[in-house]
Design a protein around this motif. Structure first.
Motif, short mmCIF file in Angstrom:
data_model
loop_
_atom_site.label_atom_id
_atom_site.label_comp_id
_atom_site.label_asym_id
_atom_site.label_seq_id
_atom_site.Cartn_x
_atom_site.Cartn_y
_atom_site.Cartn_z
N GLY A 59 50.76 43.95 34.89
CA GLY A 59 50.64 44.81 36.06
C GLY A 59 49.38 45.65 36.13
N HIS A 60 48.56 45.62 35.09
CA HIS A 60 47.34 46.43 35.09
C HIS A 60 46.20 45.85 35.91
N GLN A 61 46.22 44.56 36.13
CA GLN A 61 45.10 43.96 36.84
C GLN A 61 45.56 42.72 37.60
N SER A 62 44.75 42.32 38.54
CA SER A 62 45.00 41.11 39.30
C SER A 62 44.26 39.97 38.61
N GLU A 63 44.90 38.81 38.48
CA GLU A 63 44.24 37.68 37.83
C GLU A 63 42.95 37.29 38.56
N SER A 64 42.88 37.57 39.85
CA SER A 64 41.66 37.22 40.59
C SER A 64 40.48 38.07 40.15
N GLU A 65 40.72 39.20 39.50
CA GLU A 65 39.64 40.07 39.02
C GLU A 65 39.19 39.71 37.61
N ILE A 66 39.92 38.83 36.94
CA ILE A 66 39.59 38.47 35.56
C ILE A 66 38.58 37.33 35.58
N GLU A 67 37.33 37.70 35.36
CA GLU A 67 36.25 36.72 35.38
C GLU A 67 35.22 37.09 34.33
N ALA A 68 34.52 36.06 33.84
CA ALA A 68 33.37 36.31 32.98
C ALA A 68 32.26 36.88 33.88
N PRO A 69 31.41 37.73 33.43
CA PRO A 69 31.20 38.08 32.03
C PRO A 69 32.01 39.29 31.58
N MET A 70 32.81 39.88 32.44
CA MET A 70 33.57 41.06 32.04
C MET A 70 34.73 40.73 31.10
N TRP A 71 35.43 39.66 31.35
CA TRP A 71 36.63 39.30 30.59
C TRP A 71 36.42 38.04 29.78
#
Length: 111
Positions: A59-71
């Motif tokens: 619940g902390h983040q949306s999977e659409s926001e999980i992208e390289a180079p941050m994650w």
């Protein structure tokens, strides 16, 4: 005072991460998505820029926001890696930003 694992703000005193989880369905995915559309496999480990391991649907983040180079992430981890994960047993990302290393688990994902 308890602090959010994702944004580090006090829970109930500035943390807005719960607003993301309220917009999601019971499956933990964005509204309108199905499990077939999920971007990460069910057992994947997602590694935040702060070195915290999360599970898909957290619940902390949306999977659409999980992208390289941050994650960074591990799509097919050893089934026991999640429980071993810690300072003495860090998890190195194998996809996305492969320099990301998790040394602790998200408390919400750990339940």
């Amino acid at each position: 005072m308890e602090r959010c694992d994702f944004c580090e703000l006090p829970i109930g005193g500035g943390c807005a991460c719960s607003l993301v989880s309220e917009a999601r369905g019971r499956s933990g995915q964005e509204p309108g998505t199905t499990s077939k559309e999920a971007r990460f496999p069910r057992g994947a480990i997602l590694i935040s820029p702060r070195g915290i391991a999360h599970r898909p649907g957290c619940g902390h983040q949306s999977e659409s926001e999980i992208e390289a180079p941050m994650w960074g992430w591990i799509n097919d981890p050893d089934p026991l890696l999640w429980r071993r994960l810690g300072e003495s047993a860090p998890a190195q990302a194998t996809k996305g930003n492969t320099k990301r290393v998790a040394t602790r688990r998200c408390r919400n994902c750990d339940t």
